[in-house]
Design an enzyme around this catalytic site. Structure first.
Site, PDB file in Angstrom:
ATOM      1  CG  ASP A  90      -1.736  -1.245   1.347  1.00 27.15           C
ATOM      2  OD1 ASP A  90      -2.355  -1.619   0.354  1.00 27.15           O
ATOM      3  OD2 ASP A  90      -1.754  -1.847   2.429  1.00 27.15           O
ATOM      4  CB  SER A 140       1.365   6.457   2.836  1.00 31.63           C
ATOM      5  OG  SER A 140       0.320   5.782   3.497  1.00 31.63           O
ATOM      6  NE  ARG A 141       0.084   2.732  -4.386  1.00 36.45           N
ATOM      7  CZ  ARG A 141       1.118   1.910  -4.420  1.00 36.45           C
ATOM      8  NH1 ARG A 141       1.187   0.927  -3.533  1.00 36.45           N
ATOM      9  NH2 ARG A 141       2.066   2.052  -5.314  1.00 36.45           N
ATOM     10  CB  VAL A 142      -3.413   4.423   4.188  1.00 40.00           C
ATOM     11  CG1 VAL A 142      -4.373   4.808   5.297  1.00 40.00           C
ATOM     12  CG2 VAL A 142      -3.548   2.939   3.874  1.00 40.00           C
TER      13      VAL A 142
END
Length: 553
Positions: A388, A413-415
Protein backbone atom coordinates in the site's frame (compact mmCIF):
# COMPACT_ATOMS: atom_id res chain seq x y z
CA UNK A 1 1.17 -72.14 41.63
CA UNK A 2 -2.61 -71.88 41.89
CA UNK A 3 -4.69 -69.03 40.50
CA UNK A 4 -8.04 -68.04 41.84
CA UNK A 5 -10.86 -67.91 39.29
CA UNK A 6 -11.84 -64.35 40.27
CA UNK A 7 -8.25 -63.14 39.72
CA UNK A 8 -8.17 -64.64 36.23
CA UNK A 9 -11.59 -63.16 35.48
CA UNK A 10 -10.52 -59.67 36.57
CA UNK A 11 -7.37 -59.81 34.42
CA UNK A 12 -9.40 -60.90 31.36
CA UNK A 13 -11.97 -58.12 31.97
CA UNK A 14 -9.19 -55.56 32.28
CA UNK A 15 -7.60 -56.71 29.01
CA UNK A 16 -10.97 -56.56 27.26
CA UNK A 17 -11.60 -53.03 28.57
CA UNK A 18 -8.20 -51.85 27.31
CA UNK A 19 -8.46 -53.57 23.92
CA UNK A 20 -8.49 -51.23 20.91
CA UNK A 21 -9.61 -52.41 17.51
CA UNK A 22 -8.05 -49.39 15.77
CA UNK A 23 -4.77 -50.01 14.02
CA UNK A 24 -2.01 -47.41 14.29
CA UNK A 25 -1.40 -46.91 10.59
CA UNK A 26 1.24 -44.51 9.34
CA UNK A 27 2.27 -43.97 5.74
CA UNK A 28 5.94 -44.67 5.19
CA UNK A 29 8.20 -43.73 2.30
CA UNK A 30 11.87 -44.03 1.49
CA UNK A 31 14.44 -41.46 0.39
CA UNK A 32 15.42 -41.94 -3.27
CA UNK A 33 18.01 -39.16 -3.34
CA UNK A 34 19.08 -36.28 -1.14
CA UNK A 35 21.28 -33.22 -1.55
CA UNK A 36 21.35 -29.44 -1.06
CA UNK A 37 18.40 -29.57 1.35
CA UNK A 38 16.15 -31.41 -1.14
CA UNK A 39 14.94 -35.02 -0.91
CA UNK A 40 13.14 -37.11 -3.52
CA UNK A 41 10.89 -39.61 -1.72
CA UNK A 42 9.10 -42.70 -3.00
CA UNK A 43 6.04 -44.28 -1.37
CA UNK A 44 4.08 -41.37 0.17
CA UNK A 45 1.24 -41.51 -2.34
CA UNK A 46 -1.28 -39.65 -0.14
CA UNK A 47 1.00 -36.74 0.79
CA UNK A 48 -0.33 -33.16 0.67
CA UNK A 49 1.49 -30.03 -0.39
CA UNK A 50 3.04 -28.34 2.70
CA UNK A 51 2.53 -31.52 4.77
CA UNK A 52 5.08 -32.07 7.53
CA UNK A 53 7.32 -35.12 7.16
CA UNK A 54 9.46 -36.88 9.76
CA UNK A 55 12.81 -38.31 8.65
CA UNK A 56 14.32 -41.23 10.56
CA UNK A 57 16.98 -39.00 12.18
CA UNK A 58 14.32 -36.67 13.67
CA UNK A 59 14.68 -33.83 11.14
CA UNK A 60 11.47 -32.24 9.83
CA UNK A 61 10.70 -31.86 6.14
CA UNK A 62 7.83 -30.42 4.14
CA UNK A 63 6.25 -31.63 0.90
CA UNK A 64 6.92 -29.24 -1.98
CA UNK A 65 6.48 -31.08 -5.29
CA UNK A 66 3.85 -33.74 -6.01
CA UNK A 67 5.14 -35.79 -8.94
CA UNK A 68 3.82 -38.90 -10.67
CA UNK A 69 6.05 -41.48 -9.00
CA UNK A 70 7.65 -39.54 -6.14
CA UNK A 71 7.44 -36.37 -4.12
CA UNK A 72 9.97 -33.57 -3.76
CA UNK A 73 10.47 -32.42 -0.18
CA UNK A 74 12.56 -29.66 1.37
CA UNK A 75 14.46 -30.51 4.54
CA UNK A 76 14.07 -28.02 7.39
CA UNK A 77 17.34 -28.62 9.18
CA UNK A 78 20.57 -30.56 8.80
CA UNK A 79 20.20 -32.65 5.65
CA UNK A 80 23.70 -34.12 5.93
CA UNK A 81 22.43 -36.76 8.38
CA UNK A 82 19.90 -38.08 5.84
CA UNK A 83 20.96 -40.72 3.32
CA UNK A 84 19.44 -42.69 0.48
CA UNK A 85 17.08 -45.44 1.68
CA UNK A 86 16.15 -43.71 4.98
CA UNK A 87 12.55 -44.07 6.14
CA UNK A 88 10.25 -41.02 5.96
CA UNK A 89 6.87 -40.83 7.69
CA UNK A 90 3.95 -38.62 6.69
CA UNK A 91 2.29 -36.83 9.60
CA UNK A 92 -0.97 -35.86 7.92
CA UNK A 93 -0.46 -32.37 9.39
CA UNK A 94 0.29 -29.13 7.59
CA UNK A 95 3.47 -27.35 8.61
CA UNK A 96 2.77 -25.32 11.76
CA UNK A 97 4.62 -23.36 14.44
CA UNK A 98 4.02 -22.77 18.15
CA UNK A 99 2.34 -19.42 18.89
CA UNK A 100 1.07 -17.57 21.94
CA UNK A 101 2.22 -15.50 24.90
CA UNK A 102 5.13 -17.86 25.62
CA UNK A 103 6.82 -16.71 22.39
CA UNK A 104 7.05 -13.03 23.43
CA UNK A 105 10.55 -11.95 24.35
CA UNK A 106 12.14 -14.99 22.71
CA UNK A 107 14.48 -15.44 19.76
CA UNK A 108 13.37 -18.47 17.74
CA UNK A 109 14.08 -20.19 14.45
CA UNK A 110 11.35 -20.48 11.77
CA UNK A 111 10.13 -23.74 13.36
CA UNK A 112 9.58 -22.00 16.70
CA UNK A 113 12.59 -23.63 18.40
CA UNK A 114 14.50 -21.33 20.79
CA UNK A 115 17.84 -19.84 19.81
CA UNK A 116 18.40 -17.72 22.94
CA UNK A 117 19.50 -20.41 25.44
CA UNK A 118 16.60 -19.58 27.74
CA UNK A 119 15.02 -23.00 27.87
CA UNK A 120 12.24 -24.79 26.05
CA UNK A 121 9.18 -22.82 24.94
CA UNK A 122 6.02 -24.46 26.23
CA UNK A 123 2.93 -23.23 24.42
CA UNK A 124 -0.35 -25.12 23.97
CA UNK A 125 -1.14 -23.18 20.79
CA UNK A 126 -0.01 -23.82 17.22
CA UNK A 127 -0.94 -22.22 13.89
CA UNK A 128 -0.33 -23.38 10.32
CA UNK A 129 2.36 -21.41 8.53
CA UNK A 130 0.01 -20.59 5.69
CA UNK A 131 -3.65 -19.63 6.14
CA UNK A 132 -6.08 -17.84 3.80
CA UNK A 133 -6.10 -14.05 3.99
CA UNK A 134 -9.27 -12.48 5.47
CA UNK A 135 -11.95 -11.60 2.90
CA UNK A 136 -13.41 -8.16 2.21
CA UNK A 137 -16.35 -8.57 4.60
CA UNK A 138 -13.99 -9.56 7.42
CA UNK A 139 -11.97 -6.34 7.11
CA UNK A 140 -12.55 -2.71 7.99
CA UNK A 141 -10.91 0.39 6.47
CA UNK A 142 -7.40 1.27 7.62
CA UNK A 143 -7.80 4.55 9.49
CA UNK A 144 -5.98 4.12 12.81
CA UNK A 145 -2.40 5.47 12.87
CA UNK A 146 0.56 3.24 13.61
CA UNK A 147 3.11 5.77 14.78
CA UNK A 148 6.70 4.91 13.86
CA UNK A 149 8.21 7.74 15.91
CA UNK A 150 10.05 8.96 12.78
CA UNK A 151 9.06 12.52 11.91
CA UNK A 152 9.61 12.19 8.16
CA UNK A 153 7.38 9.10 7.96
CA UNK A 154 4.57 10.00 10.34
CA UNK A 155 4.21 13.45 8.76
CA UNK A 156 4.55 12.66 5.04
CA UNK A 157 4.16 8.88 4.54
CA UNK A 158 1.80 7.85 7.35
CA UNK A 159 1.27 4.17 8.14
CA UNK A 160 -2.04 2.84 9.44
CA UNK A 161 -2.75 -0.27 11.49
CA UNK A 162 -3.43 -3.04 8.99
CA UNK A 163 -1.39 -1.45 6.19
CA UNK A 164 1.49 -2.93 4.16
CA UNK A 165 4.21 -0.32 3.64
CA UNK A 166 7.35 -1.33 1.75
CA UNK A 167 10.78 -0.11 2.90
CA UNK A 168 13.04 -0.19 -0.16
CA UNK A 169 16.59 0.92 -0.89
CA UNK A 170 20.17 -0.16 -1.49
CA UNK A 171 22.12 -1.97 1.21
CA UNK A 172 23.40 0.15 4.10
CA UNK A 173 20.88 2.97 3.65
CA UNK A 174 19.02 2.55 6.95
CA UNK A 175 16.17 0.14 6.07
CA UNK A 176 16.53 -2.02 9.18
CA UNK A 177 16.89 1.12 11.35
CA UNK A 178 13.40 2.28 10.31
CA UNK A 179 11.91 -1.11 11.24
CA UNK A 180 13.68 -1.16 14.62
CA UNK A 181 12.61 2.43 15.42
CA UNK A 182 9.02 1.49 14.58
CA UNK A 183 9.24 -1.41 17.06
CA UNK A 184 10.78 0.78 19.78
CA UNK A 185 7.99 3.32 19.34
CA UNK A 186 5.30 0.71 20.12
CA UNK A 187 6.37 0.61 23.78
CA UNK A 188 3.33 1.12 25.99
CA UNK A 189 0.84 0.98 23.09
CA UNK A 190 -0.13 -2.69 23.45
CA UNK A 191 1.09 -3.52 19.93
CA UNK A 192 2.79 -6.93 19.67
CA UNK A 193 5.81 -6.82 17.33
CA UNK A 194 7.50 -9.59 15.33
CA UNK A 195 10.91 -9.01 13.74
CA UNK A 196 11.75 -11.57 11.03
CA UNK A 197 15.42 -11.66 10.00
CA UNK A 198 15.99 -13.50 6.70
CA UNK A 199 19.46 -14.22 5.31
CA UNK A 200 21.31 -11.78 7.56
CA UNK A 201 24.61 -12.38 9.31
CA UNK A 202 24.17 -13.88 12.78
CA UNK A 203 26.21 -11.00 14.25
CA UNK A 204 23.79 -8.48 12.70
CA UNK A 205 20.77 -10.33 14.15
CA UNK A 206 22.48 -10.47 17.56
CA UNK A 207 23.03 -6.69 17.38
CA UNK A 208 19.33 -6.08 16.65
CA UNK A 209 18.28 -8.33 19.56
CA UNK A 210 20.66 -6.45 21.87
CA UNK A 211 19.21 -3.07 20.82
CA UNK A 212 15.67 -4.35 21.48
CA UNK A 213 16.74 -5.68 24.87
CA UNK A 214 18.50 -2.42 25.87
CA UNK A 215 15.38 -0.37 25.09
CA UNK A 216 12.95 -2.79 26.79
CA UNK A 217 11.32 -3.70 23.48
CA UNK A 218 11.80 -7.47 23.88
CA UNK A 219 8.95 -7.34 26.43
CA UNK A 220 6.51 -7.15 23.50
CA UNK A 221 8.58 -8.52 20.59
CA UNK A 222 9.24 -11.93 19.02
CA UNK A 223 12.39 -12.33 16.91
CA UNK A 224 12.31 -15.01 14.19
CA UNK A 225 15.82 -15.59 12.87
CA UNK A 226 16.91 -17.45 9.74
CA UNK A 227 20.53 -16.38 9.28
CA UNK A 228 22.65 -16.42 6.15
CA UNK A 229 24.22 -19.73 7.24
CA UNK A 230 20.83 -21.43 7.69
CA UNK A 231 19.52 -23.70 4.92
CA UNK A 232 17.44 -22.10 2.15
CA UNK A 233 14.23 -23.88 3.29
CA UNK A 234 14.38 -22.14 6.68
CA UNK A 235 14.94 -18.75 5.01
CA UNK A 236 11.96 -19.46 2.76
CA UNK A 237 9.49 -20.27 5.58
CA UNK A 238 10.72 -17.62 8.07
CA UNK A 239 8.34 -14.79 6.98
CA UNK A 240 5.35 -17.15 7.05
CA UNK A 241 6.32 -18.31 10.55
CA UNK A 242 6.55 -14.71 11.80
CA UNK A 243 3.18 -13.90 10.20
CA UNK A 244 1.53 -16.92 11.87
CA UNK A 245 2.88 -15.86 15.28
CA UNK A 246 1.44 -12.36 14.83
CA UNK A 247 -1.88 -13.70 13.52
CA UNK A 248 -2.49 -15.54 16.80
CA UNK A 249 -2.66 -12.21 18.66
CA UNK A 250 -4.78 -10.61 15.93
CA UNK A 251 -7.36 -13.40 15.62
CA UNK A 252 -7.43 -14.92 19.11
CA UNK A 253 -6.89 -11.82 21.28
CA UNK A 254 -8.02 -8.93 19.04
CA UNK A 255 -4.67 -7.19 19.49
CA UNK A 256 -2.76 -4.95 17.10
CA UNK A 257 0.46 -6.40 15.71
CA UNK A 258 3.42 -5.17 13.66
CA UNK A 259 5.66 -7.47 11.57
CA UNK A 260 8.97 -6.44 10.00
CA UNK A 261 10.09 -8.78 7.17
CA UNK A 262 13.81 -8.05 6.84
CA UNK A 263 14.17 -8.80 4.02
CA UNK A 264 12.01 -10.40 1.32
CA UNK A 265 14.72 -10.15 -1.38
CA UNK A 266 16.66 -12.87 0.42
CA UNK A 267 13.50 -14.95 0.87
CA UNK A 268 12.92 -14.77 -2.90
CA UNK A 269 16.52 -15.85 -3.53
CA UNK A 270 16.08 -18.82 -1.17
CA UNK A 271 12.83 -19.76 -2.93
CA UNK A 272 14.58 -19.53 -6.29
CA UNK A 273 17.28 -21.91 -5.02
CA UNK A 274 14.70 -24.45 -3.84
CA UNK A 275 12.70 -24.20 -7.06
CA UNK A 276 15.69 -24.70 -9.33
CA UNK A 277 16.87 -27.70 -7.28
CA UNK A 278 13.37 -29.18 -7.61
CA UNK A 279 13.60 -28.61 -11.39
CA UNK A 280 10.77 -26.11 -11.54
CA UNK A 281 11.07 -24.06 -14.76
CA UNK A 282 12.91 -20.75 -14.34
CA UNK A 283 11.48 -17.47 -15.60
CA UNK A 284 12.61 -13.86 -15.47
CA UNK A 285 15.96 -13.47 -13.63
CA UNK A 286 15.79 -17.26 -13.06
CA UNK A 287 12.98 -16.86 -10.52
CA UNK A 288 10.13 -19.36 -10.84
CA UNK A 289 6.87 -18.11 -12.31
CA UNK A 290 5.03 -18.18 -8.97
CA UNK A 291 7.47 -15.91 -7.10
CA UNK A 292 4.83 -13.13 -7.18
CA UNK A 293 2.44 -15.49 -5.38
CA UNK A 294 5.20 -16.16 -2.83
CA UNK A 295 4.96 -12.60 -1.55
CA UNK A 296 1.32 -11.80 -2.32
CA UNK A 297 -0.03 -14.67 -0.21
CA UNK A 298 2.18 -13.48 2.65
CA UNK A 299 1.39 -9.76 2.51
CA UNK A 300 -2.34 -10.18 1.82
CA UNK A 301 -2.67 -11.61 5.34
CA UNK A 302 -2.09 -8.09 6.69
CA UNK A 303 -5.44 -6.56 7.60
CA UNK A 304 -7.46 -4.59 10.07
CA UNK A 305 -10.19 -7.01 11.06
CA UNK A 306 -13.81 -5.89 11.30
CA UNK A 307 -15.48 -5.66 14.68
CA UNK A 308 -17.94 -8.43 15.59
CA UNK A 309 -21.08 -7.88 17.63
CA UNK A 310 -23.47 -10.11 19.58
CA UNK A 311 -26.78 -9.76 21.41
CA UNK A 312 -26.47 -11.02 24.97
CA UNK A 313 -28.32 -10.60 28.29
CA UNK A 314 -27.02 -7.57 30.20
CA UNK A 315 -26.22 -9.89 33.08
CA UNK A 316 -23.98 -12.12 30.90
CA UNK A 317 -20.29 -12.23 31.76
CA UNK A 318 -17.44 -11.43 29.37
CA UNK A 319 -17.21 -15.10 28.38
CA UNK A 320 -20.53 -14.91 26.45
CA UNK A 321 -19.64 -15.42 22.80
CA UNK A 322 -22.89 -15.49 20.86
CA UNK A 323 -26.36 -14.01 20.97
CA UNK A 324 -29.54 -15.79 21.98
CA UNK A 325 -30.20 -16.67 18.35
CA UNK A 326 -26.61 -17.83 17.81
CA UNK A 327 -25.91 -14.98 15.38
CA UNK A 328 -22.69 -12.97 15.14
CA UNK A 329 -22.84 -9.60 13.34
CA UNK A 330 -19.75 -8.49 11.41
CA UNK A 331 -18.54 -4.94 10.85
CA UNK A 332 -20.08 -1.55 11.51
CA UNK A 333 -23.16 -2.32 9.36
CA UNK A 334 -23.45 -5.51 11.41
CA UNK A 335 -23.81 -3.48 14.58
CA UNK A 336 -26.76 -1.62 13.00
CA UNK A 337 -28.35 -4.93 12.08
CA UNK A 338 -27.83 -6.10 15.64
CA UNK A 339 -29.63 -3.02 16.97
CA UNK A 340 -32.55 -3.62 14.60
CA UNK A 341 -32.76 -7.25 15.71
CA UNK A 342 -32.61 -6.19 19.34
CA UNK A 343 -35.51 -3.75 18.80
CA UNK A 344 -37.50 -6.51 17.08
CA UNK A 345 -36.87 -8.84 20.04
CA UNK A 346 -38.44 -6.34 22.53
CA UNK A 347 -35.90 -7.51 25.12
CA UNK A 348 -34.92 -4.64 27.43
CA UNK A 349 -32.74 -7.03 29.46
CA UNK A 350 -30.48 -7.66 26.41
CA UNK A 351 -27.81 -5.46 24.77
CA UNK A 352 -25.54 -5.30 21.72
CA UNK A 353 -21.97 -6.02 22.73
CA UNK A 354 -18.75 -6.03 20.71
CA UNK A 355 -16.80 -9.28 20.92
CA UNK A 356 -13.51 -8.24 22.60
CA UNK A 357 -11.34 -10.55 20.47
CA UNK A 358 -12.45 -8.79 17.24
CA UNK A 359 -11.02 -5.72 15.54
CA UNK A 360 -7.32 -6.65 15.74
CA UNK A 361 -4.82 -5.79 13.03
CA UNK A 362 -1.60 -6.96 11.43
CA UNK A 363 0.62 -4.26 9.95
CA UNK A 364 3.45 -5.39 7.68
CA UNK A 365 6.66 -3.49 6.90
CA UNK A 366 8.41 -5.65 4.29
CA UNK A 367 11.97 -4.70 3.36
CA UNK A 368 13.39 -5.05 -0.15
CA UNK A 369 17.03 -4.47 -1.05
CA UNK A 370 17.76 -2.93 -4.45
CA UNK A 371 20.97 -3.08 -6.45
CA UNK A 372 22.28 0.33 -7.52
CA UNK A 373 18.83 1.86 -6.96
CA UNK A 374 17.17 -0.40 -9.54
CA UNK A 375 13.55 -0.22 -8.33
CA UNK A 376 12.33 -1.54 -11.69
CA UNK A 377 13.90 -4.98 -11.13
CA UNK A 378 11.63 -8.04 -10.91
CA UNK A 379 11.25 -8.54 -7.14
CA UNK A 380 11.04 -4.80 -6.24
CA UNK A 381 8.28 -4.18 -8.81
CA UNK A 382 6.41 -7.28 -7.61
CA UNK A 383 6.36 -6.15 -3.99
CA UNK A 384 5.63 -2.51 -4.86
CA UNK A 385 2.50 -3.67 -6.68
CA UNK A 386 1.37 -5.75 -3.68
CA UNK A 387 1.92 -3.17 -0.93
CA UNK A 388 0.00 0.00 0.00
CA UNK A 389 2.93 2.33 -0.61
CA UNK A 390 6.70 2.46 -0.29
CA UNK A 391 9.38 4.35 1.61
CA UNK A 392 12.34 4.73 -0.74
CA UNK A 393 15.75 5.33 0.87
CA UNK A 394 18.25 7.05 -1.40
CA UNK A 395 22.01 6.40 -1.03
CA UNK A 396 22.99 9.95 -2.09
CA UNK A 397 20.85 11.45 0.66
CA UNK A 398 22.17 8.94 3.20
CA UNK A 399 25.81 9.69 2.47
CA UNK A 400 25.16 13.45 2.48
CA UNK A 401 23.97 13.17 6.09
CA UNK A 402 20.18 13.27 5.55
CA UNK A 403 18.98 10.44 7.77
CA UNK A 404 16.50 8.85 7.45
CA UNK A 405 17.40 9.16 3.76
CA UNK A 406 13.82 9.23 2.46
CA UNK A 407 13.25 10.38 -1.10
CA UNK A 408 9.88 12.10 -0.70
CA UNK A 409 9.41 12.32 -4.46
CA UNK A 410 8.82 8.60 -5.04
CA UNK A 411 7.84 7.57 -1.51
CA UNK A 412 4.10 7.33 -0.97
CA UNK A 413 1.45 5.99 1.38
CA UNK A 414 -1.75 4.92 -0.36
CA UNK A 415 -3.67 5.25 2.91
CA UNK A 416 -2.44 8.81 3.41
CA UNK A 417 -4.08 11.27 5.76
CA UNK A 418 -6.63 8.71 6.97
CA UNK A 419 -3.82 7.24 9.06
CA UNK A 420 -2.90 10.53 10.73
CA UNK A 421 -4.22 12.39 13.73
CA UNK A 422 -5.94 15.68 12.87
CA UNK A 423 -3.17 17.78 14.38
CA UNK A 424 -0.53 16.20 12.14
CA UNK A 425 -2.73 16.61 9.06
CA UNK A 426 -3.05 20.33 9.83
CA UNK A 427 0.65 21.04 10.36
CA UNK A 428 2.07 18.72 7.66
CA UNK A 429 -0.61 18.82 4.97
CA UNK A 430 1.56 20.13 2.13
CA UNK A 431 4.97 19.21 3.57
CA UNK A 432 5.70 16.33 1.18
CA UNK A 433 4.93 18.38 -1.95
CA UNK A 434 6.88 21.35 -0.58
CA UNK A 435 9.96 19.21 0.06
CA UNK A 436 9.73 17.58 -3.38
CA UNK A 437 9.53 21.07 -4.93
CA UNK A 438 12.49 22.18 -2.79
CA UNK A 439 14.64 19.35 -4.17
CA UNK A 440 13.96 20.50 -7.74
CA UNK A 441 14.58 24.14 -6.81
CA UNK A 442 17.83 23.22 -5.04
CA UNK A 443 19.11 21.51 -8.19
CA UNK A 444 18.18 24.60 -10.24
CA UNK A 445 19.87 26.96 -7.73
CA UNK A 446 23.16 25.08 -8.09
CA UNK A 447 23.46 26.49 -11.62
CA UNK A 448 24.45 29.78 -9.98
CA UNK A 449 21.58 31.86 -11.35
CA UNK A 450 20.39 34.87 -9.36
CA UNK A 451 17.27 34.07 -7.32
CA UNK A 452 14.36 36.38 -6.51
CA UNK A 453 13.45 36.88 -2.80
CA UNK A 454 10.43 34.54 -2.91
CA UNK A 455 12.52 31.70 -4.35
CA UNK A 456 15.27 32.37 -1.78
CA UNK A 457 12.69 32.18 1.02
CA UNK A 458 11.43 28.88 -0.36
CA UNK A 459 14.99 27.55 -0.43
CA UNK A 460 15.63 28.66 3.15
CA UNK A 461 12.40 27.03 4.32
CA UNK A 462 13.28 23.80 2.51
CA UNK A 463 16.77 23.64 4.00
CA UNK A 464 15.41 24.26 7.50
CA UNK A 465 12.75 21.55 7.10
CA UNK A 466 15.28 19.01 5.81
CA UNK A 467 17.42 19.70 8.86
CA UNK A 468 14.39 19.52 11.16
CA UNK A 469 13.38 16.13 9.79
CA UNK A 470 16.79 14.60 10.42
CA UNK A 471 16.66 12.13 13.27
CA UNK A 472 19.11 9.95 15.15
CA UNK A 473 18.79 6.18 15.26
CA UNK A 474 16.87 4.51 18.12
CA UNK A 475 15.33 7.82 19.26
CA UNK A 476 11.67 7.80 18.15
CA UNK A 477 9.58 10.92 18.83
CA UNK A 478 6.16 10.92 20.47
CA UNK A 479 3.53 12.09 17.98
CA UNK A 480 2.79 15.23 20.05
CA UNK A 481 6.48 16.20 19.92
CA UNK A 482 6.47 15.59 16.15
CA UNK A 483 3.49 17.93 15.75
CA UNK A 484 5.20 20.67 17.79
CA UNK A 485 8.49 20.26 15.90
CA UNK A 486 6.92 20.34 12.42
CA UNK A 487 4.62 23.22 13.41
CA UNK A 488 7.66 25.31 14.32
CA UNK A 489 9.24 24.51 10.94
CA UNK A 490 6.20 25.07 8.73
CA UNK A 491 5.38 28.35 10.47
CA UNK A 492 8.82 29.70 9.52
CA UNK A 493 10.41 29.90 12.97
CA UNK A 494 13.53 28.07 11.70
CA UNK A 495 13.91 29.88 8.37
CA UNK A 496 16.42 32.50 9.53
CA UNK A 497 18.35 30.25 11.92
CA UNK A 498 21.80 28.96 10.95
CA UNK A 499 21.34 25.40 9.61
CA UNK A 500 23.83 24.12 12.19
CA UNK A 501 21.55 25.31 15.03
CA UNK A 502 18.16 24.01 13.77
CA UNK A 503 18.39 20.63 15.52
CA UNK A 504 19.49 22.32 18.77
CA UNK A 505 16.55 24.74 18.52
CA UNK A 506 14.19 21.81 17.99
CA UNK A 507 15.47 19.79 20.96
CA UNK A 508 15.43 22.77 23.34
CA UNK A 509 11.97 23.91 22.16
CA UNK A 510 10.44 20.48 22.84
CA UNK A 511 12.06 20.39 26.30
CA UNK A 512 10.77 23.94 26.98
CA UNK A 513 7.17 23.06 26.04
CA UNK A 514 7.33 19.78 27.97
CA UNK A 515 8.63 21.48 31.15
CA UNK A 516 6.92 24.88 31.09
CA UNK A 517 3.68 24.27 29.16
CA UNK A 518 2.73 20.59 29.66
CA UNK A 519 -0.96 21.44 29.14
CA UNK A 520 -0.23 22.28 25.46
CA UNK A 521 1.32 18.88 24.82
CA UNK A 522 -1.37 17.08 26.83
CA UNK A 523 -4.16 18.73 24.81
CA UNK A 524 -2.62 17.47 21.55
CA UNK A 525 -2.31 13.96 23.04
CA UNK A 526 -5.87 13.88 24.41
CA UNK A 527 -7.75 15.50 21.51
CA UNK A 528 -5.42 14.58 18.63
CA UNK A 529 -6.23 18.02 17.21
CA UNK A 530 -5.04 21.63 17.26
CA UNK A 531 -7.74 24.22 17.85
CA UNK A 532 -7.30 27.83 16.59
CA UNK A 533 -6.87 28.89 20.22
CA UNK A 534 -4.09 26.33 20.77
CA UNK A 535 -2.41 27.35 17.51
CA UNK A 536 -2.33 31.00 18.64
CA UNK A 537 -0.89 30.10 22.04
CA UNK A 538 1.76 27.93 20.43
CA UNK A 539 2.88 30.68 18.05
CA UNK A 540 3.33 33.03 21.02
CA UNK A 541 5.24 30.41 23.03
CA UNK A 542 7.59 29.53 20.16
CA UNK A 543 8.11 33.20 19.26
CA UNK A 544 9.10 34.08 22.84
CA UNK A 545 11.34 31.03 23.09
CA UNK A 546 13.08 31.90 19.82
CA UNK A 547 13.92 35.42 21.06
CA UNK A 548 15.68 33.92 24.06
CA UNK A 549 17.37 31.25 21.94
CA UNK A 550 18.75 33.82 19.46
CA UNK A 551 19.79 36.19 22.29
CA UNK A 552 21.81 33.41 24.00
CA UNK A 553 23.58 32.67 20.72
Amino acid sequence: MKFRVDEITSVIKQEIAQYKADLDVSEVGRVLSVGDGIAQIYGLSDAMTMEMLEFSNGVTGVVFNLEENSIGAVILGDYLGIKEGDIVRGTGQLLSVPVGEAMIGRVVDPLGQPLDNRGVIESPHRRPLETPAPGIAERQPVDQPLQTGIKAIDSMIPIGRGQRELIIGDRKTGKTAIGIDAILNQKGTGVICVYVAVGQKESTIAGVVEVLREHGALDYTIVVAAGSSDPAPLQYIAPYAGCAMAEYFMYEQGKHTLVIYDDLSKQAAAYRQLSLLLRRPPGREAYPGDVFYLHSRLLERSAKLANRYIIVPKSAGPEANQGPNGKVYIGVPGSHEAKKDLEAMHAPDHEVRRIPTSGGSLTALPVIETLEGEVSAYIPTNVISITDGQIYLEPDLFFSGVRPAINVGISVSRVGGKAQIKAMKKVAGSLRLDLAAFRDLEAFAQLGTELDPATQRQLNRGKAMVELLKQGQYGPYHVADQVLSIFAGTQGFCDDLPISRVSEFDARLLAHVRDEFPEIRNEIIQTGDMSPDLTGKLKTIIGNFKKGFVAVA
